[in-house]
Design a protein around this motif. Structure first.
Motif, mmCIF file in Angstrom:
data_model
loop_
_atom_site.group_PDB
_atom_site.id
_atom_site.type_symbol
_atom_site.label_atom_id
_atom_site.label_comp_id
_atom_site.label_asym_id
_atom_site.label_seq_id
_atom_site.Cartn_x
_atom_site.Cartn_y
_atom_site.Cartn_z
ATOM 1 N N MET A 178 39.169 38.824 31.439
ATOM 2 C CA MET A 178 39.741 38.462 32.758
ATOM 3 C C MET A 178 41.231 38.756 32.748
ATOM 4 S SD MET A 178 39.941 34.570 34.285
ATOM 5 C CE MET A 178 38.412 34.469 35.176
ATOM 6 N N ILE A 207 37.688 40.998 35.055
ATOM 7 C CA ILE A 207 37.530 40.031 36.153
ATOM 8 C C ILE A 207 38.938 39.741 36.670
ATOM 9 C CG2 ILE A 207 36.817 37.655 36.707
ATOM 10 C CD1 ILE A 207 34.957 37.844 34.192
ATOM 11 N N TYR A 209 41.735 37.412 38.786
ATOM 12 C CA TYR A 209 41.937 36.002 39.148
ATOM 13 C C TYR A 209 43.385 35.835 39.609
ATOM 14 C CZ TYR A 209 41.590 30.866 38.239
ATOM 15 O OH TYR A 209 41.569 29.487 38.326
#
Ligand code: PMP
Length: 397
Positions: A178, A207, A209
């Motif tokens: 991430m 990912i 975020y």
């Protein structure tokens, strides 16, 4: 009775903090947290709140909170999965999803809680997280809680992020990777380089975020940093807080329907902590309606921010790398920064000194948070005080 080992731990450490000027005395406000506050019977221009749009004091929010409290009561009664989900929680989440342009939203008791909840619900010891070195404390704690390997990259340094992403992927050691960043960095006011981050994420299957606590209500017509860059479909997690521009309390995660379904069954602050109270939820709904229907407050905020930043620059101060209303007045030395903030207080301006360890050594600054509801007179009063004190301390000539 306090145990002897606890008593000596507390005394020694409190004394050390005080001796190093790092002990923060908390003052209480005699009235609302508006553009002018009262402390010890004195009125001060308030440049320290996150009440960007003035909604914390808005009548429409107060009335909504009163009506919902009368209708539903003071508390929501339970954890949401048991029987604490009110129709109001669902309404807030639907409105937020529409506002953010995502499939779904889940609300939490605070922005801090969102980071505790969301990171550890998907990341584990078999994963890695690439985290900007200036990310907020709640991101740092959320990452620790997940037990994933945390790899810090230099602040907004895309070369460093790319190299570390490449290395992490090539190692074959991690299942998921991430990248996590603040949308707007709270101590400097600079914006994350989301287009480059998305590029790197696509190349190395990361990912994405974004914690947009300081971007929501401020950038992208109010929808935040992700919308500002037109990247709504490229970011997996968007975190927002309901305590800053929205003016109330709470936080939320915006993302795909599947992500929200997963958080409902796996994120611990959602599963084990009581839901936001009805009054707060209704006030948030009123705030989102206001943000959705008009840009007036956002333009006032930006006008005031530009006015204050230009004023400080004209006086000879630096406002650092800010690209948003967050307005640091860079001083440098820690003691000088504390003295400056104390002198501002004596001159009727409340603006906090931010020093090491919150920011790197030698980069002390007084942080100013202009809002939509400051008048020009208030900002002029602050600028006059900056001029007087700057000359007195030999920082400007
Ligand atoms: N994330 C960031 C980037 C923040 O600046 C803050 C607030 N300082 C939070 C999360 C926490 O938000 P809340 O106050 O709603 O818990």
């Amino acid at each position: 009775m306090t145990s002897r080992s606890l008593a000596s731990f507390l005394t020694e450490n409190l004394e050390a903090l005080k001796a190093n000027g790092l002990y923060n005395t908390i003052q209480s406000l005699e009235g609302p947290n508006g553009p002018v506050i009262t402390i010890d019977g004195r009125e001060l221009v308030n440049l320290s709140s996150n009440n960007y749009l003035g909604l914390a004091n808005d009548d429409r929010l107060k009335q909504a909170a009163i009506r919902a409290t009368e209708q539903y009561g003071a508390g929501s009664g339970a954890v949401r999965t048991i029987n604490g989900t009110l129709q109001l929680h669902v309404e807030l989440e639907e409105k937020l999803a529409k506002f953010k342009g995502t499939e779904a939203v889940l609300s939490y008791q605070s922005g801090f809680n969102c980071n505790m909840a969301a990171i550890s619900a998907v990341m584990g010891p078999q994963d890695a997280i690439l985290s900007d070195e200036l990310n907020h404390a709640s991101i740092i704690d959320g990452c620790r809680l997940s037990r994933a390997k945390v790899i810090r990259y230099s602040h907004s340094d895309m070369e460093d992020l790319r190299n570390k992403a490449k290395e992490a992927r090539a190692s074959g050691q991690y299942e998921k990777i991430m990248v996590i960043t603040d949308g707007v960095f709270s101590m400097d006011g600079d914006i994350a380089k989301l287009p480059e981050i998305v590029d790197i994420a696509e190349q190395f299957d990361l990912i994405t975020y974004v914690d947009d606590a300081h971007g929501s209500g401020v950038l992208g017509g109010g929808a935040g940093t992700v919308k500002h860059f037109g990247l709504s479909h490229k970011i997996d997690f968007q975190i927002g807080t309901l305590s800053k521009a929205v003016g109330v309390v709470g936080g939320y995660v915006a993302g795909s329907r599947e992500l929200i379904d997963w958080l409902k069954v796996r994120s611990r602050p959602f599963l084990f902590s009581t839901a936001l109270p009805p009054g707060a939820v209704a006030a948030c709904i009123a705030a989102i309606d206001i943000l959705h229907s008009s840009q007036e407050l956002q333009s006032k905020l930006w006008d005031n921010a530009r006015y204050l930043q230009e004023g400080l620059k004209k006086l000879g101060f630096s406002v650092g790398a800010t690209e948003t209303p967050i307005t640091p007045c860079m001083i440098g030395d820690e003691a000088a920064t504390q003295t400056f903030s104390q002198r501002l207080y004596e001159e009727g301006v409340y603006a906090k000194a931010i020093v090491f360890p919150t920011v790197p050594k030698g980069t002390g600054r007084v942080r100013n948070m202009p809002t939509a509801i400051h008048t020009r007179d208030m900002l002029d009063q602050a600028l006059d005080a900056y001029e007087r004190i700057g000359r007195e301390l030999g920082l400007i000539h």
